[in-house]
Design an enzyme around this catalytic site. Sequence first.
Site, short mmCIF file in Angstrom:
data_model
loop_
_atom_site.label_atom_id
_atom_site.label_comp_id
_atom_site.label_asym_id
_atom_site.label_seq_id
_atom_site.Cartn_x
_atom_site.Cartn_y
_atom_site.Cartn_z
N ASN A 169 54.54 49.98 39.08
CA ASN A 169 54.70 49.25 37.83
C ASN A 169 55.52 48.00 38.11
O ASN A 169 56.75 48.02 38.12
CB ASN A 169 55.40 50.14 36.79
CG ASN A 169 54.53 51.29 36.36
OD1 ASN A 169 53.59 51.12 35.58
ND2 ASN A 169 54.82 52.48 36.88
N GLU A 170 54.82 46.91 38.35
CA GLU A 170 55.44 45.66 38.73
C GLU A 170 56.04 44.95 37.52
O GLU A 170 55.80 45.35 36.37
CB GLU A 170 54.40 44.75 39.41
CG GLU A 170 53.77 45.33 40.66
CD GLU A 170 54.71 45.30 41.87
OE1 GLU A 170 55.94 45.13 41.70
OE2 GLU A 170 54.21 45.46 43.01
N PRO A 171 56.86 43.90 37.73
CA PRO A 171 57.39 43.14 36.61
C PRO A 171 56.29 42.73 35.64
O PRO A 171 55.20 42.29 36.05
CB PRO A 171 58.01 41.91 37.30
CG PRO A 171 58.44 42.43 38.63
CD PRO A 171 57.39 43.41 39.03
N SER A 173 55.20 45.03 33.40
CA SER A 173 54.63 46.29 32.93
C SER A 173 55.19 46.66 31.56
O SER A 173 56.38 46.48 31.29
CB SER A 173 54.91 47.42 33.93
OG SER A 173 54.28 47.17 35.16
N THR A 188 56.21 43.03 46.84
CA THR A 188 55.87 44.41 47.18
C THR A 188 54.97 44.47 48.41
O THR A 188 55.17 45.29 49.31
CB THR A 188 55.17 45.08 45.99
OG1 THR A 188 56.05 45.08 44.87
CG2 THR A 188 54.77 46.51 46.32
#
Length: 637
Positions: A169-171, A173, A188
């Site tokens: 869940n990346e920035p 999300s 990532t």
Amino acid sequence: MNKEGIHYKEAGKFEETRFEKIHNIIFESSLEASILVAKEIANLIERKEEINEPCVLGLSTGSSPIKVYEELVRLHKEEGLSFKNVVTFNLDEYYPMDKNNIQSYHYFMHDHLFNHIDILPENINIPDGTVCFEEIRQYCIDYDMKIKSYGGIDFQLLGIGRTGHIGFNEPGSHINSGTRHVTLDHVTRRDAASSFLGIDNVPRKAITMGIDTIRRAKRIVLLGWGISKAKVIKKAIEGEITSNVPATYLQEHNNTSFVLDSEASSALTRVQTPWLVKSCIWTEELKAKAVIWLCELTQKPFLKLTDKDYNDHGMSPLIAKEGSAYDLNIEMFNKLQHTITGWPGGKPNADDTNRPERAIPDKKRVIIFSPHPDDDVISMGGTFNRLVEQGHEVHVAYQTSGNIAVSNEEALKFAEVSTFLNASSTESENIIEFLKNKSKNDIDSVEVRRLKGWIRRSESLGATRYMGVPDENVHFLNLPFYETGTVKKDNLSEADIKIMCDLIENIKPHQIYAAGDLADPHGTHKVCLDSLFEALKVLKPKSFMNDCWVWLYRGAWHEWETYQIEMAVPMSPDQVLKKRHAIFYHQSQKDGVMFQGDDAREFWVRAEDRNRETAKKYNDLGLADYAAIEAFKRYHF
């Protein structure tokens, strides 16, 4: 809050402050913490078995949970812990990704856990990286529904990425997100590059549990190891809830604990500036830390700080204890000034009362331990040069071959040159054929690994000869833990420790230099440092060890904090240039190095920038203005 696993409090450092919004426990080592986390999981499994209910675990991958899984395997094999009532759901998987690919999380989980316990295969759930694109949406919905069918996850294990991601869940999300198909952040992918032998091989997509899926777990434990995670850990625990740092969403979960090692917790307010949180016991180290912090905050050198500066920034108890700012400022100025020396091996015929190193013996035997075949010149090339020029007997010990960091293209170039020099070389022809037909999943053959190791060895000898060290003083230890042919390394063994002991006992050094850079607590540097520490335990009773001092340097990523530095070795512009040239001998690690880490700069640029920054910090505190400084901290064994 109702915190299960609160027994951590007895073993770790637990204090909740007004700054912190998530319960957290700090341990000196990630190993100690991992064992306790595994114990909590084992206790949950056994409680569920007693009431004849399945134990539903949410599991993560990456370096953080490896020691937890190792302890669970040990508990199964040695203490009879059964996993027959356990159902697991993994957080994520790269997409597309075949299950048999050694980079897949399916492979990772079986390699580290599932192949070694009695879990039922049908109870293992890992997102499928091969599901066809048109079916991904429904597949993800079904994954969430299957979790719900078991009554939800009882215990969710998490790591955290430098972007603040949990799972993938990346920035950006959303808090209500479910399991879904996502695009990975560049940071990532860059962090994963070492596992894939280059960022170009890292997938751009993944399937991940969503924030809502994770937050529905009854109990969440997030593991944080290493200094590289310190900044994002602080944001997650102390910052405002924001989609820019998805881990902050855990602040609204009522049964979450962050389990941290000392490095990962170092940016927390209660660790970094404890005087802002509570009354302090003012140790010498804490005094230095606080005064240097105040200088940086006020942008003043030591000798210009006033009583008002101390009082305005929560440090009045320190001034009350010390008497006045004037006295304390002079004490701190002198303390830092005494760390500076142009004689890292000690200055002959000089008063060494206020010097970091002893004057006697004036010519010392020195071992510089280098985890990889270039850490010596990258991290302490200037000090290395000084030691040689000042007449000490300098030995360099390369602990690993570093073969995995040589690209296939580089190895192919050398193999082709070899065939030109020796047309009858069958081995060279075999290497060329292997490299030209090598697939992503192929582990290098023994011949290829040997060639790559020789490339690193030849580069190292070029650098040490340039520095003036005779070849007989250069030692290639090839510690066995490293020689797996893959990014995953073996655990430290008695064979590794014996090799270290034999070398130290043979040389009987007065000084040992070693890499104390633990940015990756499960990486090669950590294992190499542990091998030294274990060797020192074995050798401590030997009489020659009474005269042996150990100095720790840090690598190209991080430097010691100013208050931690016990020896600062200034470098002239000429020495900076000589250090650069020594690094350039390691050509296979230049221009597109495979293990770049989280910094796009080349290693020589990182090293020079870091050394300049250390010198600037000293100058800003009111000390002399040097071109560059290399820093060391003494290890007392």
